[in-house]
Scaffold this motif. Structure first.
Motif, PDB file in Angstrom:
ATOM      1  N   GLU A  12      32.492  68.191  36.132  1.00  0.00           N
ATOM      2  CA  GLU A  12      33.517  69.187  35.686  1.00  0.00           C
ATOM      3  C   GLU A  12      34.976  68.664  36.043  1.00  0.00           C
ATOM      4  N   LEU A  13      35.258  68.240  37.209  1.00  0.00           N
ATOM      5  CA  LEU A  13      36.562  67.944  37.813  1.00  0.00           C
ATOM      6  C   LEU A  13      37.201  66.854  36.982  1.00  0.00           C
ATOM      7  N   THR A  14      36.340  65.924  36.577  1.00  0.00           N
ATOM      8  CA  THR A  14      37.108  64.814  36.134  1.00  0.00           C
ATOM      9  C   THR A  14      37.141  64.627  34.581  1.00  0.00           C
ATOM     10  N   ALA A  15      36.782  65.874  33.913  1.00  0.00           N
ATOM     11  CA  ALA A  15      36.608  66.253  32.355  1.00  0.00           C
ATOM     12  C   ALA A  15      37.706  65.737  31.591  1.00  0.00           C
ATOM     13  N   GLN A  16      39.072  65.352  32.185  1.00  0.00           N
ATOM     14  CA  GLN A  16      40.195  64.841  31.306  1.00  0.00           C
ATOM     15  C   GLN A  16      40.471  63.587  32.114  1.00  0.00           C
ATOM     16  N   HIS A  17      39.883  63.046  32.726  1.00  0.00           N
ATOM     17  CA  HIS A  17      40.149  61.922  33.358  1.00  0.00           C
ATOM     18  C   HIS A  17      39.640  60.331  33.037  1.00  0.00           C
ATOM     19  N   PRO A  18      40.057  59.436  32.707  1.00  0.00           N
ATOM     20  CA  PRO A  18      39.469  58.084  32.415  1.00  0.00           C
ATOM     21  C   PRO A  18      38.635  58.052  33.779  1.00  0.00           C
ATOM     22  N   VAL A  19      37.123  57.742  33.670  1.00  0.00           N
ATOM     23  CA  VAL A  19      36.232  57.664  34.670  1.00  0.00           C
ATOM     24  C   VAL A  19      35.480  56.432  34.794  1.00  0.00           C
ATOM     25  N   LYS A  34      26.153  65.217  32.340  1.00  0.00           N
ATOM     26  CA  LYS A  34      27.086  65.172  31.318  1.00  0.00           C
ATOM     27  C   LYS A  34      27.422  63.789  30.593  1.00  0.00           C
ATOM     28  N   ASP A  35      27.304  63.476  29.563  1.00  0.00           N
ATOM     29  CA  ASP A  35      27.636  62.188  29.157  1.00  0.00           C
ATOM     30  C   ASP A  35      28.890  62.436  28.100  1.00  0.00           C
ATOM     31  N   SER A  36      29.969  61.468  28.482  1.00  0.00           N
ATOM     32  CA  SER A  36      31.116  61.727  27.854  1.00  0.00           C
ATOM     33  C   SER A  36      31.628  60.599  27.522  1.00  0.00           C
ATOM     34  N   ASP A  37      32.756  60.755  26.645  1.00  0.00           N
ATOM     35  CA  ASP A  37      33.398  59.330  25.769  1.00  0.00           C
ATOM     36  C   ASP A  37      34.277  58.957  27.243  1.00  0.00           C
ATOM     37  N   ASN A  38      34.966  59.752  28.152  1.00  0.00           N
ATOM     38  CA  ASN A  38      35.813  59.378  29.127  1.00  0.00           C
ATOM     39  C   ASN A  38      35.084  58.815  30.289  1.00  0.00           C
ATOM     40  N   HIS A  39      33.678  58.517  30.131  1.00  0.00           N
ATOM     41  CA  HIS A  39      32.931  57.863  31.021  1.00  0.00           C
ATOM     42  C   HIS A  39      32.787  56.286  30.836  1.00  0.00           C
TER      43      HIS A  39
END
Ligand SMILES: [Mg+2]
Length: 200
Positions: A12-19, A34-39
């Motif tokens: 949740e906290l990193t939703a807008q960050h490159p991770v 949560k699988d996301s393109d920023n991961h």
């Protein structure tokens, strides 16, 4: 706190960050939350979260969200020179160390972090440090360290040993992971709301 409980907050906290995410159980459990393109899952690339996030942070436009790394104790201690490198180069980024004092993917053998204080190592190298043993302090310390300027941040998160049950293997092709992350990063400088969804 279990690893997956920390990851539920961090997703949740990193939703807008490159991770940048360390390999094995941490990547699998995060992707299950949560699988996301920023991961950027570093599959089979143990020890390289600090190196990759340093490169990304040094190339980052200062107006974009900070690079966040989700690292494990065994992985960090495989390549601990990332700490003095970060202290010297001073990239503005945040490493979150999920520390269970064991190699979670190899039968729970102990890592050096059971004897060596990695938070003190990071502080000695010049990183701004914090400690978060529960979900509430994880939120508050993450927010505090995200505001640090002029040097990298290091958030030490003690977690229980052991992996979450019934987590599926992460079978996304690494080439695809890199491609979708690159596309996400390229679109991240667009105004909020216009960010493209990467077609797969
Ligand atoms: Mg570990």
């Amino acid at each position: 706190m279990k690893r997956i409980e920390a990851l539920e907050v961090l997703a949740e906290l990193t939703a807008q960050h490159p991770v940048v995410v360390t390999c094995a159980a941490t990547s699998r459990e995060l992707a299950s939350v949560k699988d996301s393109d920023n991961h950027l899952y570093l599959l089979d690339s143990m020890g390289l979260v600090g190196s990759v996030m340093t490169g990304l942070a040094l190339g980052r436009d200062a107006s974009l969200p900070k690079v966040v790394g989700l690292e494990g104790d065994g992985s960090l201690l495989m390549n601990p020179n990332v700490l003095p490198t970060g202290g010297y180069l001073k990239p503005e980024m945040l490493m979150v160390l999920l520390d269970n004092e064991v190699y979670g993917s190899t039968a729970g053998l102990p890592t050096y972090s059971s004897e060596v204080n990695v938070e003190e190592l990071a502080a000695a190298a010049g990183w701004a440090t914090g400690r978060a043993p529960d979900q509430q302090s994880l939120r508050s310390e993450y927010a505090r360290l995200l505001q640090v300027t002029g040097r990298p941040g290091f958030l030490h998160v003690p977690i229980e040993a052991g992996n979450a049950a019934e987590i599926p293997k992460l079978l996304i092709d690494p080439v695809r992971i890199t491609h979708r992350f690159s596309r996400w990063l390229a679109s991240a400088d667009k105004p909020s709301g216009s960010r493209e969804t990467v077609a797969e």
